[in-house]
Design a protein around this motif. Structure first.
Motif, PDB file in Angstrom:
ATOM      1  N   ARG A   1      -2.272  20.888 -13.945  1.00 11.31           N
ATOM      2  CA  ARG A   1      -2.513  21.164 -12.526  1.00 11.31           C
ATOM      3  C   ARG A   1      -1.937  20.048 -11.647  1.00 11.31           C
ATOM      4  O   ARG A   1      -1.263  20.306 -10.649  1.00 11.31           O
ATOM      5  CB  ARG A   1      -4.005  21.305 -12.266  1.00 11.31           C
ATOM      6  N   TYR A   2      -2.230  18.793 -12.003  1.00 10.86           N
ATOM      7  CA  TYR A   2      -1.870  17.671 -11.131  1.00 10.86           C
ATOM      8  C   TYR A   2      -0.382  17.331 -11.171  1.00 10.86           C
ATOM      9  O   TYR A   2       0.159  16.786 -10.214  1.00 10.86           O
ATOM     10  CB  TYR A   2      -2.707  16.442 -11.491  1.00 10.86           C
ATOM     11  N   TRP A   3       0.270  17.634 -12.284  1.00 10.82           N
ATOM     12  CA  TRP A   3       1.698  17.308 -12.376  1.00 10.82           C
ATOM     13  C   TRP A   3       2.602  18.545 -12.257  1.00 10.82           C
ATOM     14  O   TRP A   3       3.806  18.431 -12.403  1.00 10.82           O
ATOM     15  CB  TRP A   3       1.981  16.580 -13.691  1.00 10.82           C
ATOM     16  N   GLY A   4       1.983  19.688 -11.993  1.00 12.49           N
ATOM     17  CA  GLY A   4       2.776  20.914 -11.862  1.00 12.49           C
ATOM     18  C   GLY A   4       3.506  21.244 -13.142  1.00 12.49           C
ATOM     19  O   GLY A   4       4.636  21.745 -13.128  1.00 12.49           O
ATOM     20  N   SER A   5       2.835  20.993 -14.252  1.00 11.30           N
ATOM     21  CA  SER A   5       3.457  21.185 -15.565  1.00 11.30           C
ATOM     22  C   SER A   5       3.320  22.627 -16.033  1.00 11.30           C
ATOM     23  O   SER A   5       2.306  23.280 -15.793  1.00 11.30           O
ATOM     24  CB  SER A   5       2.803  20.254 -16.584  1.00 11.30           C
TER      25      SER A   5
END
Length: 406
Positions: A348-352
């Motif tokens: 979620r936080y790194w757009g992975s």
């Protein structure tokens, strides 16, 4: 006359008890007591004390207690318990992560019996100091407080009165001297003294004594971390950096107060979790693939003053992937709920698009990526064989990238 060194090889997470013999060498109660004191000094992180023994954790390396060498080696599972193989694996990991400088590992030490990590670090250090001596040791201005026959510098009045009441011709002063008795050489001299103690009776002892004879006499300093905070590198002393970094490892892992009787201890231990993460990161960074960017130690603010940090972030063109390395044997392909939650947050936080939990194994199992419920992002467990042809696999980076990008 010094008794010959004896060696016990154990694996991480193994338990040994005093009174028993391992590889024909007895593990004594005095060895146990010394290890217990060492562990206490380091917040009990190196191993766990059990009844009459110790259970090792994920820290591997070597500990010397008097004449006993205790090698703690990494190991994935119980399928392969060759101390020689896993010592080579550890040395290669340390070399790759630049914690150790060894050339031609397979040949350089073949003729030397009972070689271990301390010997390798000692020899590396002695070679570095020899090189400094050959190119010419630097001189620096430093302050010295002593009795002199001419008044120079600052007169230490109280001590002058106390020491020179009879000798009126002398002056007790603090003054500057231009010479070799400065901090850099005092640190190197201390490391040489420690090596002389722990290499006595080995092939390195005569080499160490030769280096000491060629090295200038310097003041003896006490081993403590504050020694190294005073070092400032510049153009004049930059050639000393490698030798001083090895000296730091030797000095800060020397425990003169941890003893049983007259046995002093030197411990050189590495956390396999950190070493595995670093090794994978370096192997991925070494790949020459267009559009590939590999980042380690990337963190983002999660909540208030709490940050989160995946081990490795991979960017391939417009896609982002997350890897968390785990140095442990996983029985099934089902990770813990905690690890899955962690990977979900990383996505979620790194757009992975994909997150991979990477484990070492004795055989490669290609990961099966599955999406989180009601999400497009995926996660999987990857097991990668790190041993190839009886040595550490060097091209595992290609396998990992192929898993993520296909």
């Amino acid at each position: 006359m010094n008794s010959p060194r004896q060696k016990i090889s154990v694996f991480e997470h193994q338990t040994i008890t005093y009174g028993k013999s391992y590889f024909g060498v007895k593990f004594k109660e005095s060895h146990f007591n010394a290890l217990a004191k060492l562990n206490e000094l380091h917040d009990n992180k190196y191993f766990t004390l059990v009844h009459k023994g110790v259970k090792f954790s994920s820290y591997v390396g070597v500990i010397q207690i008097g004449d006993l060498i205790l090698e703690v080696l990494p190991k994935i599972d119980r399928s392969e318990e060759s101390p020689v193989l896993w010592k080579d694996v550890l040395i290669e990991m340390l070399r790759t992560t630049r914690k150790l400088k060894v050339n031609n590992i397979g040949n350089a030490f073949v003729a030397k019996q009972h070689i271990h990590l301390l010997d390798i670090y000692f020899e590396w250090f002695l070679n570095e100091v020899q090189a400094l001596i050959h190119q010419g040791l630097i001189k620096k201005y430093y302050k010295q407080t002593s009795n002199v026959k001419a008044l120079k510098g600052k007169l230490e009045f109280a001590n002058h009165i106390q020491k020179n009441l009879v000798h009126k011709e002398r002056f007790y002063t603090t003054h500057q001297i231009y010479g070799t008795n400065h901090l850099e050489h005092q640190i190197l001299g201390l490391a040489l003294k420690i090596i002389a103690q722990f290499s006595n009776g080995t092939y390195l002892y005569s080499k160490c004594k030769t280096v000491q004879l060629d090295f200038p006499e310097v003041d003896l300093v006490k081993p403590h971390p504050g020694l190294f905070s005073k070092l400032v590198y510049n153009r004049k002393n930059k050639a000393y950096k490698t030798a001083l970094e090895i000296a730091r490892i030797i000095i800060l892992n020397f425990a003169p107060s941890v003893s049983s009787g007259n046995e002093k201890m030197l411990a050189l231990l590495f956390d396999m979790n950190d070493l595995w993460e670093e090794y994978v990161l370096i192997k991925l960074k070494s790949l020459k693939i267009e559009g590939l960017k590999v980042i380690g130690q990337s963190s983002k603010r999660f909540w208030h003053n709490v940050s989160i940090r995946p081990d490795i972030i991979i960017q391939k063109n417009d896609e982002v992937f997350v890897i968390d390395t785990k140095w442990k044997h996983i029985q099934s392909n089902k990770p813990s709920t905690h690890d899955l939650r962690q990977m979900f947050v990383y996505n979620r936080y790194w757009g992975s698009y994909r997150a991979l939990l990477l484990y070492p194994s004795n055989r490669t199992e290609k990961p099966s990526f599955m999406p989180f419920e009601e999400e497009q992002q995926e996660c999987a467990v990857g097991k990668i064989n790190i041993i190839e042809n009886d040595s550490l696999k060097s091209n595992l980076g290609f396998d990992i990238i192929n898993w993520l990008t296909k």
